[in-house]
Design an enzyme around this catalytic site. Structure first.
Site, PDB file in Angstrom:
ATOM      1  N   GLU A  91       0.358  -1.433   0.060  1.00 62.62           N
ATOM      2  CA  GLU A  91       0.041   0.561   0.270  1.00 62.62           C
ATOM      3  C   GLU A  91       0.726   1.419  -0.263  1.00 62.62           C
ATOM      4  O   GLU A  91       1.412   2.574   0.823  1.00 62.62           O
ATOM      5  CB  GLU A  91      -1.008  -0.082   0.929  1.00 62.62           C
ATOM      6  CG  GLU A  91      -0.269  -0.375   2.581  1.00 62.62           C
ATOM      7  CD  GLU A  91      -1.365  -0.447   3.960  1.00 62.62           C
ATOM      8  OE1 GLU A  91      -1.193  -0.345   4.611  1.00 62.62           O
ATOM      9  OE2 GLU A  91      -2.119  -1.333   3.480  1.00 62.62           O
ATOM     10  N   PRO A  92       1.777   1.579  -1.236  1.00 65.34           N
ATOM     11  CA  PRO A  92       2.419   2.347  -1.174  1.00 65.34           C
ATOM     12  C   PRO A  92       1.375   4.342  -1.166  1.00 65.34           C
ATOM     13  O   PRO A  92       0.568   3.724  -2.186  1.00 65.34           O
ATOM     14  CB  PRO A  92       3.565   2.628  -1.995  1.00 65.34           C
ATOM     15  CG  PRO A  92       3.271   1.149  -2.935  1.00 65.34           C
ATOM     16  CD  PRO A  92       1.799   0.687  -2.294  1.00 65.34           C
ATOM     17  N   GLY A  93       2.061   5.081  -1.252  1.00 66.26           N
ATOM     18  CA  GLY A  93       0.794   6.036  -1.285  1.00 66.26           C
ATOM     19  C   GLY A  93       2.543   6.693  -2.524  1.00 66.26           C
ATOM     20  O   GLY A  93       2.157   7.622  -3.438  1.00 66.26           O
ATOM     21  N   ARG A 111       5.160  20.463   5.037  1.00 66.70           N
ATOM     22  CA  ARG A 111       5.851  19.047   5.565  1.00 66.70           C
ATOM     23  C   ARG A 111       7.486  19.499   5.416  1.00 66.70           C
ATOM     24  O   ARG A 111       8.050  19.130   6.180  1.00 66.70           O
ATOM     25  CB  ARG A 111       6.888  17.813   3.574  1.00 66.70           C
ATOM     26  CG  ARG A 111       5.792  17.125   3.381  1.00 66.70           C
ATOM     27  CD  ARG A 111       5.281  16.473   2.271  1.00 66.70           C
ATOM     28  NE  ARG A 111       6.328  15.009   2.916  1.00 66.70           N
ATOM     29  CZ  ARG A 111       8.120  14.576   2.792  1.00 66.70           C
ATOM     30  NH1 ARG A 111       8.842  15.913   2.216  1.00 66.70           N
ATOM     31  NH2 ARG A 111       8.437  13.704   2.999  1.00 66.70           N
ATOM     32  N   TYR A 150       8.268  17.886   9.181  1.00 63.29           N
ATOM     33  CA  TYR A 150       8.930  17.156   9.155  1.00 63.29           C
ATOM     34  C   TYR A 150      10.703  17.533   8.523  1.00 63.29           C
ATOM     35  O   TYR A 150      11.453  16.803   8.873  1.00 63.29           O
ATOM     36  CB  TYR A 150       8.791  15.844   7.934  1.00 63.29           C
ATOM     37  CG  TYR A 150       7.264  15.046   8.075  1.00 63.29           C
ATOM     38  CD1 TYR A 150       7.059  14.688   9.515  1.00 63.29           C
ATOM     39  CD2 TYR A 150       6.879  14.969   6.852  1.00 63.29           C
ATOM     40  CE1 TYR A 150       5.396  14.000   9.356  1.00 63.29           C
ATOM     41  CE2 TYR A 150       5.691  14.874   6.688  1.00 63.29           C
ATOM     42  CZ  TYR A 150       4.989  14.072   8.213  1.00 63.29           C
ATOM     43  OH  TYR A 150       4.013  13.661   7.702  1.00 63.29           O
ATOM     44  N   CYS A 162       2.002  33.480   9.196  1.00 66.17           N
ATOM     45  CA  CYS A 162       2.533  34.691  10.815  1.00 66.17           C
ATOM     46  C   CYS A 162       3.222  33.684  11.416  1.00 66.17           C
ATOM     47  O   CYS A 162       2.255  32.867  12.813  1.00 66.17           O
ATOM     48  CB  CYS A 162       1.657  35.532  11.034  1.00 66.17           C
ATOM     49  SG  CYS A 162       0.817  36.519  10.053  1.00 66.17           S
ATOM     50  N   GLU A 163       4.154  33.050  10.726  1.00 65.18           N
ATOM     51  CA  GLU A 163       4.900  31.550  11.195  1.00 65.18           C
ATOM     52  C   GLU A 163       6.387  31.624  11.218  1.00 65.18           C
ATOM     53  O   GLU A 163       6.514  31.684  10.042  1.00 65.18           O
ATOM     54  CB  GLU A 163       4.706  29.983  11.385  1.00 65.18           C
ATOM     55  CG  GLU A 163       2.417  29.809  11.738  1.00 65.18           C
ATOM     56  CD  GLU A 163       3.110  30.275  13.287  1.00 65.18           C
ATOM     57  OE1 GLU A 163       3.380  29.785  14.226  1.00 65.18           O
ATOM     58  OE2 GLU A 163       1.674  30.543  14.075  1.00 65.18           O
ATOM     59  N   TYR A 219       1.329  14.147   0.370  1.00 60.05           N
ATOM     60  CA  TYR A 219       1.436  14.462   1.677  1.00 60.05           C
ATOM     61  C   TYR A 219       1.835  16.223   1.308  1.00 60.05           C
ATOM     62  O   TYR A 219       2.391  17.262   2.325  1.00 60.05           O
ATOM     63  CB  TYR A 219       2.305  14.441   2.727  1.00 60.05           C
ATOM     64  CG  TYR A 219       1.880  12.702   2.639  1.00 60.05           C
ATOM     65  CD1 TYR A 219       0.916  12.407   3.196  1.00 60.05           C
ATOM     66  CD2 TYR A 219       2.649  11.729   1.950  1.00 60.05           C
ATOM     67  CE1 TYR A 219       1.022  10.581   2.877  1.00 60.05           C
ATOM     68  CE2 TYR A 219       2.945  10.160   1.638  1.00 60.05           C
ATOM     69  CZ  TYR A 219       1.871   9.873   2.746  1.00 60.05           C
ATOM     70  OH  TYR A 219       1.369   8.341   2.862  1.00 60.05           O
TER      71      TYR A 219
END
Ligand SMILES: Cc1ncc(COP(=O)(O)O)c(C=O)c1O
Length: 421
Positions: free
Chosen positions: A275-277, A314, A318, A343-344, A372
């Site tokens: 089940e790869p994405g 991402r 991550y 604003c981060e 993702y």
């Protein structure tokens, strides 16, 4: 860069379509997907494993646009879903119910009922409590719930701690020691059919070794279950196959993957699912963004673009690397960060990089953004989510419209007492 994205006369193209022209027509930020890449990746993996005729369940969490799911389904893929919403999408995109597997640690009764009514292939069960719940819902509905227990083989996939799922300390699955007992429980519960065993180690995994190690660990249990339980026929070895995010990175070659897993799979002689994405979708997509400003402070330069962490999470989530290229080739370079307007301080797409020097008004492409990417997008800072385009040769089609500000407030209600005391 994968072959489906290339420069023609100095302009980045997705297959036969100019990315610059797409940005002009549809605006930015804009996700662009290559249908040819999705298909090429599916075929490469399926061909490598042809001898065991695997069922590929496309992990639609990586990219759940209906056009993407349907493209994969047309190749023969089923779907790996992790929510009622994803099951709804898979069915809407035409995936047959008996090609759908349903994972996730927190399936609600309503989601289980929906999946039972649809007649999915099996649930990948993450806990003993879930076995009880599926059993009681199947009895209530007068049907049978097919299950595969997700076994956590305690193998280190050597990836980011947030995307590692097959180690003992992770919340996923049931450890090997408990799995035997869980199968006993499943065999005695009414309304259940023990269909198989499932594992998923995490992602992205760049070496076939963790898969081989994990298979070796689950092999005795699989062999025993196969001997003792006539309905036990399936082994789902999960997803996580890694792709190249950096230009100098070697992706996991499906032939090496096959060479590592086939001996055990042959010996077990079960129907194999995987089940790869991201293996399909990651390098099938890019995110086009326009440069708004170049700003300098005493420490560094910032390329301020119109895409942000709400479009592609991402990098901050991550610490993921995405290659950033100019849509119109330039030899000029600058050193700095690519940041968005949110604003981060965590709102960055690239940090401390040598980048193509593109002036305000010019376009950059954030590569490997097909997995993702859009699926993790939010409306933070009341930013409508980007439009999505699928390219097929010389043709491009809008597969999801850009969200408007009205879309962002749709569903909100102001009570009539907000202005009274
Ligand atoms: C159970 C399960 N299967 C498959 C996948 C797909 O992973 P990838 O997209 O890296 O292949 C995931 C990812 O989170 C997962 O949790």
């Amino acid at each position: 860069m994968v072959p489906e994205f290339s420069y023609r006369n100095g302009v980045l193209h997705a297959e036969g379509v100019s990315v610059e022209a797409l940005a002009e027509q549809y605006g930015t930020p804009l996700y662009v997907y290559s249908r040819a890449h999705l298909i090429a990746q599916y075929r490469a993996l399926h061909t490598a494993l042809e001898r065991i005729n695997p069922q590929i369940y496309f992990a639609i969490k990586s990219n759940s646009n209906l056009a993407v799911i349907q493209t994969m389904a047309a190749q023969g893929a089923g779907a790996d879903v992790v929510s009622g919403g994803e099951l709804f999408r898979a069915r809407k995109a035409g995936v047959a119910a008996d090609k759908i597997v349903f994972a996730g640690v927190g399936k609600t009764e309503a989601e289980i009922d929906y999946a039972l009514r649809e007649g999915i292939h099996f649930f990948t069960v993450e806990s003993e409590g879930e076995l009880d719940r599926i059993s009681s819902r199947a009895q209530a509905l007068g049907c049978t719930g097919r299950i595969a227990i997700r076994v956590n083989p305690d193998v280190d996939p050597h990836t980011h701690k947030y995307t590692s799922t097959g180690k003992a300390e992770n919340k996923f699955g049931v450890d090997l020691a408990r799995a035997e007992k869980a199968y006993e429980q499943a065999l005695h519960l009414p309304g259940l059919e023990v269909a198989g065993l499932h594992m998923h180690l995490g992602s992205p995994i760049m070496s076939p070794t963790p898969y081989a190690e994990a298979l070796e660990k689950v092999q005795p249990l699989c062999a025993q279950l196969k001997r003792e339980v006539s309905t036990f026929q399936y082994l789902d070895i999960g997803g996580g196959l890694g792709i190249a995010y950096r230009p100098d990175e070697a992706p996991l070659d499906p032939r090496d993957f096959a060479a590592a897993v086939l001996p055990t799979l042959h010996a077990l002689d079960l129907h194999v699912g995987l089940e790869p994405g991201r293996f399909f979708t990651g390098n099938a997509g890019l995110l086009v963004t326009r440069v708004e400003y170049i700003k300098e402070n005493p420490f560094k330069q910032f390329v301020i673009v119109d895409a942000a962490m709400n479009d592609l999470l991402r990098p901050p989530l991550y610490e993921a690397y995405h290659e950033i290229v100019a849509v119109v080739e330039t030899p000029d370079r600058l050193q700095g960060d690519v940041v968005g307007p949110v604003c981060e301080s965590g709102d960055f797409l690239a940090a401390n990089r040598e980048l193509p020097a593109v002036s305000p008004g010019g376009l950059l492409a954030v590569m490997s953004a097909g997995a993702y990417g859009f699926v993790m997008a939010s409306n933070y800072n009341t930013r409508g989510r980007a439009a999505e385009i699928m390219v097929n040769g010389e043709r491009a089609e809008l597969v999801r419209a850009r969200e408007t500000w009205d879309d962002c407030v749709r569903g909100e209600r102001i009570p009539d007492w907000t202005v009274t005391h």
